[in-house]
Design a protein around this motif. Sequence first.
Motif, PDB file in Angstrom:
ATOM      1  N   GLN A  26       4.498  -5.360   2.471  1.00 37.34           N
ATOM      2  CA  GLN A  26       4.116  -4.546   1.590  1.00 37.34           C
ATOM      3  C   GLN A  26       2.872  -4.519   0.892  1.00 37.34           C
ATOM      4  O   GLN A  26       2.365  -3.219   0.761  1.00 37.34           O
ATOM      5  N   ILE A  27       2.418  -5.291   0.465  1.00 37.98           N
ATOM      6  CA  ILE A  27       0.925  -5.612  -0.160  1.00 37.98           C
ATOM      7  C   ILE A  27      -0.034  -5.500   1.139  1.00 37.98           C
ATOM      8  O   ILE A  27      -0.934  -3.967   0.795  1.00 37.98           O
ATOM      9  N   TRP A  32       2.283  -1.667  -2.519  1.00 39.52           N
ATOM     10  CA  TRP A  32       2.393  -2.407  -3.754  1.00 39.52           C
ATOM     11  C   TRP A  32       0.795  -3.173  -4.265  1.00 39.52           C
ATOM     12  O   TRP A  32       0.206  -3.870  -3.261  1.00 39.52           O
ATOM     13  N   PRO A  33       0.346  -2.110  -4.119  1.00 38.34           N
ATOM     14  CA  PRO A  33      -0.975  -2.124  -4.783  1.00 38.34           C
ATOM     15  C   PRO A  33      -1.418  -2.722  -5.909  1.00 38.34           C
ATOM     16  O   PRO A  33      -1.022  -3.753  -6.214  1.00 38.34           O
ATOM     17  N   PHE A  77       2.581  -9.798 -10.855  1.00 36.37           N
ATOM     18  CA  PHE A  77       1.979  -9.075 -10.328  1.00 36.37           C
ATOM     19  C   PHE A  77       1.352  -9.127  -9.114  1.00 36.37           C
ATOM     20  O   PHE A  77       0.771 -10.810  -8.752  1.00 36.37           O
ATOM     21  N   VAL A  78       0.733  -8.149  -8.281  1.00 38.58           N
ATOM     22  CA  VAL A  78      -0.023  -8.749  -6.912  1.00 38.58           C
ATOM     23  C   VAL A  78      -1.655  -8.738  -7.861  1.00 38.58           C
ATOM     24  O   VAL A  78      -2.136  -8.104  -8.941  1.00 38.58           O
ATOM     25  N   SER A  79      -1.820  -9.356  -7.341  1.00 36.49           N
ATOM     26  CA  SER A  79      -3.376 -10.010  -7.863  1.00 36.49           C
ATOM     27  C   SER A  79      -4.533  -9.276  -7.345  1.00 36.49           C
ATOM     28  O   SER A  79      -4.508  -8.531  -6.255  1.00 36.49           O
ATOM     29  N   ASN A  96      -3.098   4.234   2.413  1.00 36.23           N
ATOM     30  CA  ASN A  96      -2.183   3.266   1.492  1.00 36.23           C
ATOM     31  C   ASN A  96      -2.919   2.767   0.193  1.00 36.23           C
ATOM     32  O   ASN A  96      -1.598   3.307  -1.097  1.00 36.23           O
ATOM     33  N   TYR A  97      -3.229   2.181   0.463  1.00 38.05           N
ATOM     34  CA  TYR A  97      -3.822   1.516  -1.004  1.00 38.05           C
ATOM     35  C   TYR A  97      -4.356   2.616  -1.711  1.00 38.05           C
ATOM     36  O   TYR A  97      -4.743   2.707  -2.865  1.00 38.05           O
ATOM     37  N   VAL A  98      -4.799   3.722  -1.275  1.00 34.82           N
ATOM     38  CA  VAL A  98      -5.455   4.563  -1.854  1.00 34.82           C
ATOM     39  C   VAL A  98      -4.297   6.132  -2.522  1.00 34.82           C
ATOM     40  O   VAL A  98      -4.413   6.278  -3.346  1.00 34.82           O
ATOM     41  N   ARG A  99      -3.679   6.252  -1.816  1.00 36.17           N
ATOM     42  CA  ARG A  99      -2.155   7.231  -2.709  1.00 36.17           C
ATOM     43  C   ARG A  99      -1.407   6.218  -2.964  1.00 36.17           C
ATOM     44  O   ARG A  99      -1.715   6.913  -4.263  1.00 36.17           O
ATOM     45  N   ASN A 100      -1.681   5.286  -3.455  1.00 40.61           N
ATOM     46  CA  ASN A 100      -0.429   4.736  -3.961  1.00 40.61           C
ATOM     47  C   ASN A 100      -1.418   3.236  -5.118  1.00 40.61           C
ATOM     48  O   ASN A 100      -1.098   2.438  -5.747  1.00 40.61           O
TER      49      ASN A 100
END
Length: 108
Positions: A26-27, A32-33, A77-79, A96-100
């Motif tokens: 997910q990360i 999960w950004p 939290f995601v670190s 996905n990182y940019v979108r989320n």
Amino acid sequence: MFIDWRPNRPSSISLHQQIVDWMKQQITQGEWPVATKLPSQRSLADSFGVNRSTIITAMDELIADGLLETRVGSGTFVSNNTWNVLVSSKQPDWKNYVRNGLHEPPSV
């Protein structure tokens, strides 16, 4: 955060390792950004259909790997350090990182 996944009980891979692998995915995929707040341990245990101690073991491993961090009184939290961990493993899905992510890309 809706979770539509459960570990495969008949698998030879332990439940906690399946959960660790799924959370890492997910990360890595940007679902999960950075700074994403995870559900409580009890909520995750209910979603995955496992004992809370299994969740604690999985989350402890992800904290030790630097992917998750706990903030007393606030949750898990995601670190912010995930970039270093992810770059050293495999290429993340940057779209996905940019979108989320926390910041939208500039409009052109």
